[in-house]
Scaffold this active site. Sequence first.
Site, PDB file in Angstrom:
ATOM      1  N   HIS A  26       2.845  63.929   7.728  1.00 50.69           N
ATOM      2  CA  HIS A  26       1.357  64.064   7.377  1.00 50.69           C
ATOM      3  C   HIS A  26       0.657  62.880   7.409  1.00 50.69           C
ATOM      4  O   HIS A  26       1.251  61.844   7.497  1.00 50.69           O
ATOM      5  CB  HIS A  26       1.274  65.096   5.896  1.00 50.69           C
ATOM      6  CG  HIS A  26       1.800  63.782   4.809  1.00 50.69           C
ATOM      7  ND1 HIS A  26       3.031  63.895   4.342  1.00 50.69           N
ATOM      8  CD2 HIS A  26       1.177  63.099   4.022  1.00 50.69           C
ATOM      9  CE1 HIS A  26       3.265  63.249   3.539  1.00 50.69           C
ATOM     10  NE2 HIS A  26       2.235  62.619   3.227  1.00 50.69           N
TER      11      HIS A  26
ATOM     12  N   HIS B 224      -2.822  57.091   3.789  1.00 55.35           N
ATOM     13  CA  HIS B 224      -1.405  56.681   4.448  1.00 55.35           C
ATOM     14  C   HIS B 224      -1.235  57.689   5.403  1.00 55.35           C
ATOM     15  O   HIS B 224      -1.560  58.715   5.568  1.00 55.35           O
ATOM     16  CB  HIS B 224      -0.388  56.685   3.305  1.00 55.35           C
ATOM     17  CG  HIS B 224       0.075  57.780   2.545  1.00 55.35           C
ATOM     18  ND1 HIS B 224      -0.540  58.274   1.649  1.00 55.35           N
ATOM     19  CD2 HIS B 224       0.946  58.861   2.705  1.00 55.35           C
ATOM     20  CE1 HIS B 224      -0.230  59.294   0.839  1.00 55.35           C
ATOM     21  NE2 HIS B 224       0.795  59.635   1.918  1.00 55.35           N
TER      22      HIS B 224
ATOM     23  N   GLU C 165       4.247  55.965   4.459  1.00 52.98           N
ATOM     24  CA  GLU C 165       5.234  56.737   3.650  1.00 52.98           C
ATOM     25  C   GLU C 165       6.390  57.052   4.393  1.00 52.98           C
ATOM     26  O   GLU C 165       5.980  57.591   5.667  1.00 52.98           O
ATOM     27  CB  GLU C 165       4.522  57.789   2.922  1.00 52.98           C
ATOM     28  CG  GLU C 165       5.452  58.842   2.153  1.00 52.98           C
ATOM     29  CD  GLU C 165       4.672  59.993   1.675  1.00 52.98           C
ATOM     30  OE1 GLU C 165       3.613  60.316   1.896  1.00 52.98           O
ATOM     31  OE2 GLU C 165       5.223  60.464   0.706  1.00 52.98           O
TER      32      GLU C 165
END
Length: 134
Positions: free
Chosen positions: A7, A79, A130
Amino acid sequence: MIGRLNHVAIAVPDLVKASALYRETLGAKVSAPLPQPDHGVTVVFVDLPNTKIELLAPLGEASPIAKFLARNPDGGMHHLCYEVEDILAARDRLVADGARMLGDGNPKTGAHGKPVLFLHPKDFQGTLIEIEQA
Ligand code: CO
């Protein structure tokens, strides 16, 4: 080592407005807001054919995105999340290469119920990364 883009997370000052923008203007499939008190955010998932967008709004006093929104009052990209096959092996390899983890370096359970770690943006071209166990 990294696999799929899981994502892209966007910090937003107004989750209702941001959800309407993605649902109505962009015509995407948008979830209901999901509070995540452990992470200090409320998340809305936007499902795209090849990945997800996560709209993040601060939740509670010590939200990790509060500072970001103070610097970027209109919101902005917060992020990127890449999938890895083995998060502990990925961490060990990254640490051996000098990358810094945020927090204590132990994976936490992320928004999708899977272990995640965050990598210091200063080590990745100014982008918070991440990694999530695939
Ligand atoms: Co994320």
